[in-house]
Design a protein around this motif. Structure first.
Motif, mmCIF file in Angstrom:
data_model
loop_
_atom_site.group_PDB
_atom_site.id
_atom_site.type_symbol
_atom_site.label_atom_id
_atom_site.label_comp_id
_atom_site.label_asym_id
_atom_site.label_seq_id
_atom_site.Cartn_x
_atom_site.Cartn_y
_atom_site.Cartn_z
ATOM 1 N N ASN A 93 0.841 -1.200 0.000
ATOM 2 C CA ASN A 93 0.000 0.000 0.000
ATOM 3 C C ASN A 93 0.875 1.248 0.000
ATOM 4 O O ASN A 93 1.842 1.316 0.755
ATOM 5 C CB ASN A 93 -0.877 0.053 1.254
ATOM 6 N N GLY A 94 0.510 2.200 -0.836
ATOM 7 C CA GLY A 94 1.249 3.455 -0.862
ATOM 8 C C GLY A 94 2.517 3.406 -1.689
ATOM 9 O O GLY A 94 3.266 4.390 -1.753
ATOM 10 N N ALA A 95 2.788 2.290 -2.366
ATOM 11 C CA ALA A 95 4.017 2.168 -3.155
ATOM 12 C C ALA A 95 3.982 3.031 -4.412
ATOM 13 O O ALA A 95 5.033 3.382 -4.966
ATOM 14 C CB ALA A 95 4.249 0.705 -3.531
ATOM 15 N N GLY A 96 2.777 3.374 -4.873
ATOM 16 C CA GLY A 96 2.677 4.240 -6.047
ATOM 17 C C GLY A 96 1.994 3.612 -7.248
ATOM 18 O O GLY A 96 1.960 4.205 -8.335
ATOM 19 N N LYS A 97 1.419 2.440 -7.078
ATOM 20 C CA LYS A 97 0.819 1.724 -8.211
ATOM 21 C C LYS A 97 -0.372 2.488 -8.814
ATOM 22 O O LYS A 97 -0.456 2.665 -10.021
ATOM 23 C CB LYS A 97 0.370 0.324 -7.765
ATOM 24 N N SER A 98 -1.282 2.918 -7.933
ATOM 25 C CA SER A 98 -2.451 3.642 -8.446
ATOM 26 C C SER A 98 -2.029 4.955 -9.100
ATOM 27 O O SER A 98 -2.622 5.385 -10.092
ATOM 28 C CB SER A 98 -3.436 3.964 -7.322
ATOM 29 N N THR A 99 -1.012 5.568 -8.539
ATOM 30 C CA THR A 99 -0.538 6.838 -9.114
ATOM 31 C C THR A 99 -0.069 6.628 -10.551
ATOM 32 O O THR A 99 -0.345 7.448 -11.434
ATOM 33 C CB THR A 99 0.609 7.410 -8.240
ATOM 34 N N GLU A 102 -7.132 14.830 -8.128
ATOM 35 C CA GLU A 102 -6.561 14.749 -6.765
ATOM 36 C C GLU A 102 -5.403 15.726 -6.610
ATOM 37 O O GLU A 102 -4.489 15.493 -5.831
ATOM 38 C CB GLU A 102 -6.076 13.315 -6.508
HETATM 39 P P1 ATP Z 1 -2.757 1.508 -2.596
HETATM 40 O O1 ATP Z 1 -2.594 0.057 -2.784
HETATM 41 O O2 ATP Z 1 -2.984 1.893 -1.162
HETATM 42 O O3 ATP Z 1 -3.727 2.152 -3.544
HETATM 43 P P2 ATP Z 1 -0.589 2.490 -4.210
HETATM 44 O O4 ATP Z 1 0.611 1.639 -4.395
HETATM 45 O O5 ATP Z 1 -1.572 2.513 -5.307
HETATM 46 O O6 ATP Z 1 -1.313 2.118 -2.865
HETATM 47 P P3 ATP Z 1 -0.601 5.333 -4.381
HETATM 48 O O7 ATP Z 1 -2.035 5.463 -3.966
HETATM 49 O O8 ATP Z 1 -0.280 5.517 -5.794
HETATM 50 O O9 ATP Z 1 -0.051 3.922 -3.905
HETATM 51 O O10 ATP Z 1 0.264 6.324 -3.486
HETATM 52 C C1 ATP Z 1 1.636 6.641 -3.745
HETATM 53 C C2 ATP Z 1 2.086 7.785 -2.861
HETATM 54 O O11 ATP Z 1 1.403 8.978 -3.226
HETATM 55 C C3 ATP Z 1 1.795 7.570 -1.379
HETATM 56 O O12 ATP Z 1 2.870 8.078 -0.655
HETATM 57 C C4 ATP Z 1 0.540 8.360 -1.136
HETATM 58 O O13 ATP Z 1 0.488 8.830 0.183
HETATM 59 C C5 ATP Z 1 0.697 9.515 -2.121
HETATM 60 N N1 ATP Z 1 -0.632 9.975 -2.588
HETATM 61 C C6 ATP Z 1 -1.524 9.246 -3.281
HETATM 62 N N2 ATP Z 1 -2.625 9.974 -3.565
HETATM 63 C C7 ATP Z 1 -2.414 11.194 -3.028
HETATM 64 C C8 ATP Z 1 -3.180 12.406 -2.981
HETATM 65 N N3 ATP Z 1 -4.373 12.491 -3.544
HETATM 66 N N4 ATP Z 1 -2.632 13.472 -2.339
HETATM 67 C C9 ATP Z 1 -1.409 13.382 -1.764
HETATM 68 N N5 ATP Z 1 -0.636 12.279 -1.780
HETATM 69 C C10 ATP Z 1 -1.129 11.196 -2.397
#
Ligand code: ATP
Length: 241
Positions: free
Chosen positions: A37-43, A55
Motif C-alpha cells: 500500500n502506498g508504493a505508487g501503483k495507483s498513481t 486529486e
Molecule cells: P494503494 O494500494 O494503497 O492504492 P498504491 O501503491 O496505489 O497504494 P498510491 O495510492 O499511488 O499507492 O500512493 C503513492 C504515494 O502517493 C503515497 O505516498 C501516497 O500517500 C501519495 N498519494 C496518493 N494519492 C495522493 C493524494 N491524492 N494526495 C497526496 N498524496 C497522495
C-alpha cells in the motif's frame, strides 16, 4: 506498446507520488504492477489515464508513449480514444443505474448497433450478469459489480486495459474467475493488460512480466516466472520461502 520513462508525479505540487518510474507494456502482454500500500501503483495508472488532476496531482517529469505517440499531456478523453481504458479501484459504478445502463455509459458516442453488440459481448464473457441486466447495480454482489466495471471498460473497445485491484475485497473463488476472464480476454482477443493487484501470486501466475514498486519507485522487474522464483519476492510478497 505502452512505455513510461522516468515518470515523476507530484501531488499538491510538493508531495512525490512516484519518481523515476520506467516501464514497458508490450502489445498483447499482461504486465503486473505489484507493491505494498502506498508504493505508487495507483498513481502510475492515474498518470497514464490522465485523471491525476482530480486529486491535485500532476506529471512533473518523464514521458508516456502509446504506440509511439506521446500521450504524456493528453486529456483523459483523448487517452480513452487512443485505446487506453482504466477500470478504477473501487469500481465506481453508478449505483442507482441498472447493469445495462452502466454498460451503456462506457459506450458514449457509439452507434446503437455497436453498443448493443458490446453489451452482448459483455454478457457472453460474464454470463451471470445476464439475469441481472435490469437490476440496479448497487444491489449486486462485489464480484458482480467488478464484472460490470470491467464490462463497462470493454464497451470502449480498449487496446490496453488497466485494472486497479480488481480482486480487492472479493472471495478467492470470485477473484479467480474475474482474473481468469481477464487472462482469457488477453489471450483470445489480444487485449494488452496492465494489472495492479494485491494478490501477487495470482497476478504473477497470469502475467508475462512484473514490476515491483516500493516507496514510489520500481525496485525490481522481470519475467513473471523470475519474480515467482525470486527469494525476496517470495518472502515479502508471496508469503512463502
Ligand atoms: P494503494 O494500494 O494503497 O492504492 P498504491 O501503491 O496505489 O497504494 P498510491 O495510492 O499511488 O499507492 O500512493 C503513492 C504515494 O502517493 C503515497 O505516498 C501516497 O500517500 C501519495 N498519494 C496518493 N494519492 C495522493 C493524494 N491524492 N494526495 C497526496 N498524496 C497522495
Amino acid at each position: 506498446m505502452l512505455s513510461l520513462s522516468n515518470l515523476r508525479v507530484l501531488y499538491d505540487s510538493v508531495i512525490e507520488g512516484v519518481r523515476d518510474v520506467s516501464l514497458d507494456v508490450p502489445a498483447g502482454a499482461i504486465v503486473a504492477l505489484l507493491g505494498a500500500n502506498g508504493a505508487g501503483k495507483s498513481t502510475v495508472l492515474k498518470a497514464i489515464s490522465q485523471v491525476l488532476y482530480a486529486e491535485h496531482g500532476e506529471i512533473a517529469d518523464g514521458r508516456i508513449t502509446f504506440d509511439g505517440q506521446d500521450v504524456t499531456h493528453m486529456s483523459a478523453q483523448q487517452v480513452v480514444r487512443a485505446g487506453l481504458v482504466q477500470v478504477p479501484e473501487g469500481r465506481r459504478l453508478f449505483d442507482t443505474l441498472t447493469v445495462e445502463e452502466n454498460l451503456l455509459a462506457g459506450a458514449a458516442g457509439q452507434s446503437a448497433t455497436r453498443a448493443r453488440d458490446g453489451i452482448d459481448r459483455v454478457f457472453g464473457l460474464f454470463s451471470e450478469l445476464t439475469d441481472h441486466r435490469r437490476r440496479t447495480s448497487g444491489l449486486l454482489s462485489g464480484g458482480q459489480q467488478q464484472m460490470v466495471a470491467i464490462g463497462r471498460a470493454l464497451m470502449g473497445s480498449p487496446r490496453l486495459l488497466m485494472l486497479d485491484e480488481p480482486s480487492l475485497g472479493l472471495a478467492p473463488q470470485i477473484s479467480e474467475k474475474i482474473l481468469g476472464t481477464v487472462a482469457r480476454l488477453s489471450r483470445e482477443e489480444g487485449i494488452t493488460v496492465l494489472l495492479v493487484e494485491q494478490n501477487a501470486q495470482a497476478a504473477l501466475a497470469m502475467a508475462d512480466h512484473g514490476y515491483i514498486m516500493e516507496r514510489g519507485r520500481v525496485m525490481l522487474e522481470g519475467s513473471a516466472q523470475s519474480l515467482l522464483d525470486n527469494d525476496d519476492v517470495r518472502e515479502f510478497y508471496l508469503g512463502v520461502g
